[in-house]
Write a protein that holds these residues in place. Structure first.
Motif, mmCIF file in Angstrom:
data_model
loop_
_atom_site.group_PDB
_atom_site.id
_atom_site.type_symbol
_atom_site.label_atom_id
_atom_site.label_comp_id
_atom_site.label_asym_id
_atom_site.label_seq_id
_atom_site.Cartn_x
_atom_site.Cartn_y
_atom_site.Cartn_z
ATOM 1 N N ILE A 1 0.861 -1.189 0.000
ATOM 2 C CA ILE A 1 0.000 0.000 0.000
ATOM 3 C C ILE A 1 0.894 1.234 0.000
ATOM 4 N N LEU A 2 0.927 1.938 -1.129
ATOM 5 C CA LEU A 2 1.741 3.139 -1.288
ATOM 6 C C LEU A 2 0.793 4.304 -1.556
ATOM 7 N N THR B 1 10.901 7.549 9.917
ATOM 8 C CA THR B 1 9.490 7.579 9.523
ATOM 9 C C THR B 1 8.564 7.458 10.723
ATOM 10 N N SER B 2 9.070 6.933 11.844
ATOM 11 C CA SER B 2 8.239 6.808 13.036
ATOM 12 C C SER B 2 8.301 8.041 13.924
ATOM 13 N N GLY B 3 8.973 9.099 13.439
ATOM 14 C CA GLY B 3 8.992 10.355 14.180
ATOM 15 C C GLY B 3 10.084 10.452 15.231
ATOM 16 N N GLY C 1 -1.672 11.728 12.371
ATOM 17 C CA GLY C 1 -0.418 11.390 11.718
ATOM 18 C C GLY C 1 -0.570 10.410 10.575
ATOM 19 N N ALA C 2 0.533 10.165 9.882
ATOM 20 C CA ALA C 2 0.542 9.301 8.704
ATOM 21 C C ALA C 2 0.309 7.843 9.086
ATOM 22 N N LEU D 1 5.428 7.177 1.395
ATOM 23 C CA LEU D 1 5.482 8.023 0.200
ATOM 24 C C LEU D 1 6.773 8.843 0.133
ATOM 25 N N LYS D 2 7.428 9.044 1.269
ATOM 26 C CA LYS D 2 8.642 9.868 1.304
ATOM 27 C C LYS D 2 9.889 9.088 0.890
ATOM 28 N N TRP D 3 9.782 7.756 0.794
ATOM 29 C CA TRP D 3 10.964 6.973 0.426
ATOM 30 C C TRP D 3 11.393 7.247 -1.005
ATOM 31 N N LYS D 4 12.711 7.313 -1.218
ATOM 32 C CA LYS D 4 13.265 7.381 -2.564
ATOM 33 C C LYS D 4 13.089 6.004 -3.212
#
Length: 491
Positions: free
Chosen positions: A56-57, A468-470, A191-192, A83-86
């Protein structure tokens, strides 16, 4: 124990018109939610995939939760991707999790289809899902794996863990008993959903029959607006969000329950937020992606045990073990071990085939945090073993130093790391977001810390790097020093 979606049928019959999920763009009641999840499960089942894994992206929204819950219902495994991953970061995680399909937005689909030929656009998948029956056709096997998540190892490379249905169903009991959450809650998820804390918050609320209020993305202004405008009773947060709310300085007088994970809150932050939210009920919990809930501290207990992370959650056992594996006595520091039904199945190896359990023969597991119990049974975290700095043969825990430095008025945020040193082994280094004033802060540290714990080097940044977990990305901070990309202030 069951499936994380088992309650939907009943809720759809009892509260068909009750809002299950509210977003900025749409709202959906429990009758429709149950139908969408069933249709999604039936669509996935029709694919006859051997792997039964869906990536799921997607941004926050009902489709994200629909695909996640539908996969669980179908006996599939869901893998949320950030979504922020390269592309290179995504490739590593796709290789680890090996999804049959990856559902993403049309824009991202056009960008990644060459690298990921199993990608499908959300529009196409929703069109196909809509053609299926709204009643479930096939029942899944008990306690099947349903969720792959990622943590960063000590090298910075991702590690994939997998968990089964029972672990989250058992966690839902903690919501009921430890956090006193039931079907009457209106829960803000700011949050995301890629962050397991917020994904769990949404899915557990839907299981219990509450209403989820889902922000597209975190905004303290939007969060405040929703709290004032809607009947929000509970909010899931991480400490960085709390700081963002504090900067707005807007007082909210309604009664609200806050569930916080991540780093321990500072006492000054707690005092400030009690002014912003005067009718707050605060629950801090200590946990890990691998363990789920471990201990909980309510604000009732927090008054006299402010430095602790509370007592074990419902159904959770905790031990402190010394280096020789003997059980520690009260106030004796050792490694924290946990046994519960909330723990992951294990880590997936790099070829994606085998799962390696993190439990020992008696069911105990550890993420290598160090701590102790006081005489009243409250747990205190000293630090993580992997963060420990070995200075001339002395063990130093960065978290202790961070607590002191964070009290200085010029400091907004701090992380303490160990830097390799040919003579000492490692030296203590402080990375600070705030006013650049190393001499004053060192002077402040001398009041509360032994001389060998006072940082030898100081780095001041305008912004901290986060995972990614803040959480603060400590590995990135070490690289900043090692590459000498940023000017440092020596002692």
């Amino acid at each position: 124990m069951g499936n994380i979606t088992d309650s939907y049928e009943t809720l759809a019959k009892i509260f068909p018109n009750k809002i299950a999920i509210y977003t900025n763009h749409q709202q959906i009641n429990y009758k429709k939610w149950n139908e969408l999840v069933n249709q999604t499960a039936n669509w996935l089942d029709s694919l006859h995939s051997e792997n039964k894994t869906i990536g799921i992206l997607l941004p926050n929204g009902i489709p994200f939760l629909q695909l996640f819950a539908g996969a669980a219902k179908a006996g599939w495994i869901a893998v949320p991707y950030d979504l922020k991953w390269k592309t290179t970061e995504l490739e590593k995680r796709v290789k680890l999790s090996n999804p049959s399909i990856i559902v993403t937005t049309r824009e991202i689909y056009n960008r990644i289809i060459r690298d990921f030929p199993n990608a499908i656009s959300l529009d196409d998948s929703l069109r196909k899902i809509s053609r299926f029956e709204a009643n479930i056709i096939k029942h899944t096997q008990e306690n099947s794996p349903f969720y792959i998540g990622f943590t960063s190892g000590t090298t910075g490379n991702p590690k994939a863990f997998i968990r089964s249905q029972d672990s989250w169903v058992a966690s839902f009991d903690c919501n009921r008993i430890d956090f006193e959450i039931n079907e009457s809650e209106h829960v803000l998820i700011p949050g995301a959903l890629i962050h397991s804390h917020f994904l769990y918050g949404a899915i557990s609320t839907l299981y219990l029959g509450g209403t989820v209020y889902l922000l597209d993305k975190f905004s303290p202004i939007k969060g405040h607006s929703w709290i004032k405008s809607y009947p929000i009773t509970t909010m899931y947060v991480v400490p960085t969000m709390v700081e963002a709310f504090l900067k707005q300085g807007i007082q909210i007088n309604k009664s609200i329950k806050i569930l916080s994970s991540g780093a321990k809150w500072s006492e000054s932050s707690k005092m400030k937020i009690s002014i912003i939210f005067p009718n707050i009920t605060m629950y801090e919990f200590y946990g890990a992606s691998e363990m789920s809930f471990i201990t909980v501290l309510s604000d009732r207990d927090g008054m006299h045990k402010a430095a602790s992370v509370g007592k074990p959650c419902y159904g959770v056992e905790v031990q402190i073990r010394l280096q020789d594996q003997r059980l520690a006595k009260h106030n004796e520091i050792g490694k924290i071990y946990v046994r519960s039904g909330l723990i992951i199945d294990g880590y997936i190896d790099h070829d994606g085939k085998d799962v390696h359990s993190i439990r020992d023969e008696e069911g105990w597991a550890t993420v290598h945090d160090m701590g102790y119990f006081d005489e009243d049974g409250y747990l205190y975290i000293i630090g993580r073993e992997q963060n420990m700095i070995l200075y001339g043969g002395i063990n130093i825990f960065p978290e202790e130093i961070e607590k002191v430095i964070s009290l200085h008025p010029d400091v907004e945020e701090v992380a303490v790391i160990g830097l390799e040193d040919s003579y000492w082994g490692q030296v203590v280094v402080a990375v600070v977001k705030g006013k650049e004033n190393p001499l004053e802060i060192r002077k402040f540290c001398k009041k509360y810390l032994s001389s060998y714990k006072i940082p030898r080097k100081w780095l001041f940044l305008s912004e901290m790097p986060y995972t990614t977990s803040g959480k603060i990305a400590r590995a990135e901070l070490v690289k900043l020093f090692e590459n000498k990309e940023t000017k440092t202030s020596d002692e």
